[in-house]
Design an enzyme around this catalytic site. Structure first.
Site, short mmCIF file in Angstrom:
data_model
loop_
_atom_site.label_atom_id
_atom_site.label_comp_id
_atom_site.label_asym_id
_atom_site.label_seq_id
_atom_site.Cartn_x
_atom_site.Cartn_y
_atom_site.Cartn_z
N ASP A 1 44.71 35.30 33.61
CA ASP A 1 44.40 35.98 32.35
C ASP A 1 44.84 37.44 32.32
O ASP A 1 45.15 37.99 31.27
CB ASP A 1 42.90 35.91 32.05
CG ASP A 1 42.08 36.76 33.01
OD1 ASP A 1 42.13 36.49 34.22
OD2 ASP A 1 41.41 37.71 32.55
N ASP B 1 44.19 39.63 37.78
CA ASP B 1 43.58 38.89 38.89
C ASP B 1 44.23 37.51 39.01
O ASP B 1 45.25 37.24 38.40
CB ASP B 1 42.07 38.79 38.67
CG ASP B 1 41.72 38.21 37.31
OD1 ASP B 1 42.60 37.56 36.70
OD2 ASP B 1 40.59 38.41 36.83
N TYR C 1 33.98 36.22 31.21
CA TYR C 1 34.27 35.60 29.92
C TYR C 1 33.11 34.73 29.47
O TYR C 1 33.27 33.59 29.06
CB TYR C 1 35.59 34.81 30.00
CG TYR C 1 36.77 35.72 30.18
CD1 TYR C 1 37.25 36.49 29.11
CD2 TYR C 1 37.39 35.86 31.41
CE1 TYR C 1 38.33 37.35 29.28
CE2 TYR C 1 38.47 36.72 31.58
CZ TYR C 1 38.93 37.46 30.51
OH TYR C 1 40.01 38.31 30.67
N GLU D 1 44.89 47.70 32.86
CA GLU D 1 45.10 46.27 33.13
C GLU D 1 45.68 45.58 31.90
O GLU D 1 45.17 45.70 30.79
CB GLU D 1 43.79 45.59 33.52
CG GLU D 1 43.96 44.16 33.97
CD GLU D 1 42.69 43.56 34.57
OE1 GLU D 1 42.80 42.58 35.31
OE2 GLU D 1 41.59 44.09 34.31
#
Length: 492
Positions: A75, A78, A229, A469
């Site tokens: 996603d 990571d 999430y 990120e």
């Protein structure tokens, strides 16, 4: 000394660097925004992989559950595969093609479809067993405790599974939306695949609707998905969202009836002005408004009214205006990864402008009337900001222009590639690269980072993950937005 025009311009640009980016190569940005997804791939990489610093990874995904769950996307920075945001990313890539594919150069349309299929092939695997849905691969706690290349992963690849009658309305509803939207995107180039996607979407939506509730409420799932999430905003919007995409893909009246009959009970009238991986309300209202405007489905008028209301909140001249902008003009919402709001809202602005124009309509914000061109101007301002027209003169898309973040929060990008450093880098051995002030050795071309704060400030700091990120769901809507401006760079 006589100051000529060139000297004057240079002085001006030194003082106000964001004026330097008044021209943007939208075609280049589009190409790069799609290329980014190749850097996020999990599984066996094909011979035509263009970001060659990446290698195969996650090849055993699913073995603990005796199922093949290879493929899909990581996603962000990571190495976990979270299905909830991945499905939303897929929906937005597909919607980008559905609405703006005609504006894409042929090669980029092909690349966009490849990017979609990398995800849909995986999503089909996650729902391949009746009354079961695989919602995640990878233990995020152990993953986040390491700074490790995906190719070296030795953290637990835990498979998170939900079986009927346990609820997963949010993940299943979004997966149904992703497969239905993708079926439209593939209809002309691969009708057989499109049919498989639509048929599967119908089945997955039944699961979502039959066993209602949030996936993160399951005790065996909660610690793996929260706080990353978790479903923070409820599952109801994903049910309406899935139904809306199935209606669009199938033209089946049963989904039209579902939207009419369940709108109130599932909160369609709550008029929540947000759109992202966890909250589909604004996008749902825009999507359903197409039927109201173009097919006179007045039974869905409340969705259109909510979409109009959302557009009015973006216009400073209206009394309902309440979206925050930075001093430099960027849409801003508190929390992390702010540019996800700028890209999703820009996408909705352009889609709604197209629907309005096609039906010769406008938005009535009470004291003023908003035209499609006004909505497009707001979207273009966001795009240009991201590409460098901002107080720092920095492109927040990696690899676009000469000034962009060099120390992004991304494991694969920040660690030496297996091509240059074939030796295994263990979990904690990557820390020296994380803590280094050196630029990342591998350029994740096309990645859009979380972006600057509410004061337009941005420090190129790998540790500041909220700003540095990239995520797939920042990029996915941006693909459609850039496609529009490739064909329409000069708004009138």
């Amino acid at each position: 000394m006589k100051l000529n025009y060139t000297h004057f311009l240079l002085l001006l640009l030194c003082q106000f660097p964001f004026l330097a980016a008044s021209y943007h190569d939208y075609a280049d940005a589009l190409s790069k925004s799609i290329l980014f997804f190749e850097g996020q791939r999990s599984g066996y990489l094909p011979p035509d992989q263009r970001l060659t610093w990446r290698g195969h990874s996650g090849l055993g995904d699913g073995w603990t559950a005796a199922v093949d769950l290879t493929g899909g996307y990581y996603d962000a920075g990571d190495n976990v595969k979270f299905n909830f945001p991945m499905a939303f990313t897929t929906t937005m890539l597909a919607w980008s093609v559905v609405e703006f594919g005609e504006y894409m150069p042929a090669a980029e349309l092909r690349n966009a479809l490849v990017a979609i299929r990398w995800s849909t092939d995986y999503l089909l695997k996650t729902v391949s067993q009746p009354n079961r849905i695989f919602v995640q691969v990878g233990d995020p706690i152990s993953d986040h405790n390491c700074w490790e290349r995906p190719e070296d992963m030795d953290t637990a690849r835990t498979v998170y599974t939900i079986d009927a009658p346990n609820p997963a309305s949010d993940v299943a509803g979004e997966t149904a939306a992703a497969l239905a939207a993708s079926s439209i995107a593939f209809r002309s180039s691969d009708p057989g695949y499109a049919e498989t996607l639509l048929r599967t979407s119908t089945r997955v939506f039944k699961y979502a609707d039959s066993y209602r509730g949030a996936y993160s409420d399951n005790s065996n799932i909660r610690n793996g998905v929260c706080p990353f999430y978790c479903d923070f905003d409820g599952y109801q919007d994903e049910l309406l969202w899935g139904a809306a995409w199935l209606r669009r893909a199938s033209q089946d009246d049963s989904y039209l009836n579902y939207l009419q009959d369940n709108g109130k009970t599932l909160g369609a009238d709550d008029n929540i002005n947000e759109f992202g991986w966890d909250n589909k309300h604004a996008g749902l209202n825009v999507l359903v408004s197409k039927e109201v405007m173009e097919s006179n489905k007045y039974s869905l008028q409340s969705y259109r009214a909510s979409a109009d209301s959302f557009m009015c909140t973006l216009i400073p001249e209206t009394s309902s205006y309440h979206i925050e902008f930075t001093p430099g003009g960027l849409i801003y919402r508190p929390g992390g990864s702010n540019l996800q709001h700028a890209t999703t809202i820009s996408f909705l602005l352009l889609v709604y402008a197209n629907y309005l124009q096609k039906s010769s309509q406008t938005v009535n914000c009470g004291e003023i009337i908003i035209t499609p061109s006004k909505l497009r101007q707001i979207a273009q301002r966001q795009v240009n900001y991201i590409l460098g027209e901002n107080p720092k003169g920095m492109s927040y898309m990696i690899g676009y222009s000469n000034l962009y973040p060099r120390r992004i929060h991304h494991r694969g990008s920040s660690l030496p590639s297996t091509k240059n450093h074939p030796q295994f880098i263990a979990c904690k051995e990557g820390s020296i690269y994380f803590n280094s002030s050196d630029p990342n050795p591998n350029v994740l071309v096309g990645a859009v980072v979380g972006g600057p704060g509410e004061d337009d400030a941005y420090e190129d700091d790998r540790a500041d993950f909220r700003k540095s990120e990239p995520t797939t769901y920042i990029n996915a809507p941006f693909v459609g937005v850039l496609a529009y401006f490739v064909a329409n760079p000069n708004l009138r």
